[in-house]
Design a protein around this motif. Structure first.
Motif, PDB file in Angstrom:
ATOM      1  N   VAL A  76       0.843  -1.206   0.000  1.00 32.86           N
ATOM      2  CA  VAL A  76       0.000   0.000   0.000  1.00 32.86           C
ATOM      3  C   VAL A  76       0.874   1.250   0.000  1.00 32.86           C
ATOM      4  O   VAL A  76       1.838   1.356   0.756  1.00 32.86           O
ATOM      5  N   ILE A  77       0.532   2.179  -0.898  1.00 33.48           N
ATOM      6  CA  ILE A  77       1.159   3.507  -0.904  1.00 33.48           C
ATOM      7  C   ILE A  77       0.050   4.521  -0.613  1.00 33.48           C
ATOM      8  O   ILE A  77      -0.975   4.543  -1.295  1.00 33.48           O
ATOM      9  N   ILE A  78       0.236   5.319   0.430  1.00 33.13           N
ATOM     10  CA  ILE A  78      -0.721   6.388   0.739  1.00 33.13           C
ATOM     11  C   ILE A  78      -0.330   7.619  -0.085  1.00 33.13           C
ATOM     12  O   ILE A  78       0.832   8.006  -0.115  1.00 33.13           O
ATOM     13  N   LEU A  79      -1.316   8.203  -0.768  1.00 33.18           N
ATOM     14  CA  LEU A  79      -1.093   9.428  -1.535  1.00 33.18           C
ATOM     15  C   LEU A  79      -2.122  10.439  -1.027  1.00 33.18           C
ATOM     16  O   LEU A  79      -3.321  10.271  -1.233  1.00 33.18           O
ATOM     17  N   THR A  80      -1.667  11.457  -0.319  1.00 34.07           N
ATOM     18  CA  THR A  80      -2.598  12.348   0.384  1.00 34.07           C
ATOM     19  C   THR A  80      -2.123  13.797   0.380  1.00 34.07           C
ATOM     20  O   THR A  80      -0.966  14.065   0.062  1.00 34.07           O
ATOM     21  N   THR A  81      -3.023  14.693   0.755  1.00 34.31           N
ATOM     22  CA  THR A  81      -2.622  16.099   0.925  1.00 34.31           C
ATOM     23  C   THR A  81      -2.171  16.341   2.365  1.00 34.31           C
ATOM     24  O   THR A  81      -1.667  17.392   2.692  1.00 34.31           O
ATOM     25  N   PHE A  82      -2.383  15.357   3.250  1.00 30.79           N
ATOM     26  CA  PHE A  82      -2.145  15.570   4.679  1.00 30.79           C
ATOM     27  C   PHE A  82      -0.763  15.130   5.146  1.00 30.79           C
ATOM     28  O   PHE A  82      -0.481  13.950   5.228  1.00 30.79           O
ATOM     29  N   ALA A  83       0.076  16.120   5.467  1.00 27.96           N
ATOM     30  CA  ALA A  83       1.404  15.815   6.014  1.00 27.96           C
ATOM     31  C   ALA A  83       1.316  15.837   7.536  1.00 27.96           C
ATOM     32  O   ALA A  83       1.965  16.628   8.196  1.00 27.96           O
ATOM     33  N   ARG A  84       0.472  14.976   8.092  1.00 26.51           N
ATOM     34  CA  ARG A  84       0.281  14.967   9.549  1.00 26.51           C
ATOM     35  C   ARG A  84       1.019  13.787  10.147  1.00 26.51           C
ATOM     36  O   ARG A  84       0.839  12.651   9.709  1.00 26.51           O
ATOM     37  N   SER A  85       1.797  14.060  11.171  1.00 28.32           N
ATOM     38  CA  SER A  85       2.610  12.988  11.744  1.00 28.32           C
ATOM     39  C   SER A  85       1.736  11.889  12.359  1.00 28.32           C
ATOM     40  O   SER A  85       2.105  10.725  12.345  1.00 28.32           O
ATOM     41  N   GLY A  86       0.543  12.255  12.869  1.00 27.92           N
ATOM     42  CA  GLY A  86      -0.348  11.235  13.439  1.00 27.92           C
ATOM     43  C   GLY A  86      -0.796  10.232  12.386  1.00 27.92           C
ATOM     44  O   GLY A  86      -0.787   9.022  12.611  1.00 27.92           O
ATOM     45  N   SER A 192      -4.319  15.774  19.761  1.00 29.96           N
ATOM     46  CA  SER A 192      -3.822  14.435  20.111  1.00 29.96           C
ATOM     47  C   SER A 192      -4.152  13.419  19.024  1.00 29.96           C
ATOM     48  O   SER A 192      -3.361  12.535  18.739  1.00 29.96           O
ATOM     49  N   LYS A 193      -5.322  13.573  18.383  1.00 24.63           N
ATOM     50  CA  LYS A 193      -5.679  12.669  17.292  1.00 24.63           C
ATOM     51  C   LYS A 193      -4.771  12.899  16.091  1.00 24.63           C
ATOM     52  O   LYS A 193      -4.272  11.954  15.476  1.00 24.63           O
ATOM     53  N   GLU A 194      -4.574  14.176  15.739  1.00 22.40           N
ATOM     54  CA  GLU A 194      -3.748  14.500  14.570  1.00 22.40           C
ATOM     55  C   GLU A 194      -2.313  14.009  14.734  1.00 22.40           C
ATOM     56  O   GLU A 194      -1.656  13.631  13.779  1.00 22.40           O
ATOM     57  N   LYS A 195      -1.825  14.056  15.954  1.00 25.62           N
ATOM     58  CA  LYS A 195      -0.432  13.641  16.199  1.00 25.62           C
ATOM     59  C   LYS A 195      -0.308  12.141  16.460  1.00 25.62           C
ATOM     60  O   LYS A 195       0.770  11.626  16.684  1.00 25.62           O
ATOM     61  N   GLY A 196      -1.457  11.452  16.421  1.00 25.48           N
ATOM     62  CA  GLY A 196      -1.427   9.997  16.552  1.00 25.48           C
ATOM     63  C   GLY A 196      -1.153   9.498  17.957  1.00 25.48           C
ATOM     64  O   GLY A 196      -0.671   8.399  18.157  1.00 25.48           O
TER      65      GLY A 196
END
Length: 199
Positions: A76-86, A192-196
């Motif tokens: 699987v390769i994720i391709l997204t606009t979100f550069a979120r560490s979480g 906290s959710k965004e940062k995982g």
């Protein structure tokens, strides 16, 4: 021939990605899905080598789909606009082999696919920097309190569940807001959710 399934809920982008990858001599797009549920079904049915997945899709997110596909042979390769560490940390736990951003040049995608097929991992460099700089400042107990807040419990409920006083719960919440440098519980939960940090 590298067989590819693409999962992307924006129809125009889904079509464009399909056309772009089909131009590569060594790649064939065998299926296209518009949500995470469809992506899982297509991967199980078509058994592609690679599934390129957006994160924020209806029915199931790309991360939920990646977690379900972990046991299969498809990379699987994720391709997204979100550069979120979480999101990135969750993707790593799901065994994702690539995490790329949509604003990367298009030729990078084809190169990354070949690289992943060859057994390497491809992660956007800006995510690698974030990964090592984001430590969770909250203690286990503070995370427990925040988790109960996120579940919609009020101060009294949390106090009784953790067998502590309501005043202690309020102290914990105040400490959490200070440590995260936010002004309310909703912001604390979102961050906290965004940062995982939530399990």
């Amino acid at each position: 021939m590298i067989r590819i399934v693409i999962a992307e809920d924006q129809r125009m982008l889904l079509g464009a990605l399909g056309s772009l990858l089909s131009l590569e001599d060594d790649m064939e797009v065998v299926g296209q899905a518009s949500n995470g549920e469809e992506a899982i079904e297509l991967v199980k049915k078509l058994q592609p080598d690679i599934c390129i997945m957006d994160i924020e899709m209806p029915e199931k997110t790309g991360l939920e789909a990646a977690e379900e596909l972990k046991s299969l042979d498809c990379k699987v390769i994720i391709l997204t606009t979100f550069a979120r560490s979480g999101y990135f940390q969750r993707a790593l736990k799901a065994g994702v082999k690539g995490y790329l951003l949509k604003d990367s040049p298009s030729e990078e995608l084809a190169d990354s696919i070949r690289s992943v097929i060859a057994g390497r991992r491809e992660y956007a460099p800006e995510l690698m920097d974030d990964l090592y700089s984001e430590e969770n400042p909250l203690t286990e107990r503070e995370m427990e309190v925040l988790g109960l807040v996120a579940d919609g419990k009020n101060t009294k409920d949390i106090a009784s569940e953790l067998t502590i006083t309501a005043g202690t719960v309020r102290n914990y919440i105040s400490t959490i807001l200070d440590k995260l440098e936010v002004t309310n519980r909703i912001e604390a939960i979102r961050q906290s959710k965004e940062k995982g940090w939530f399990k």
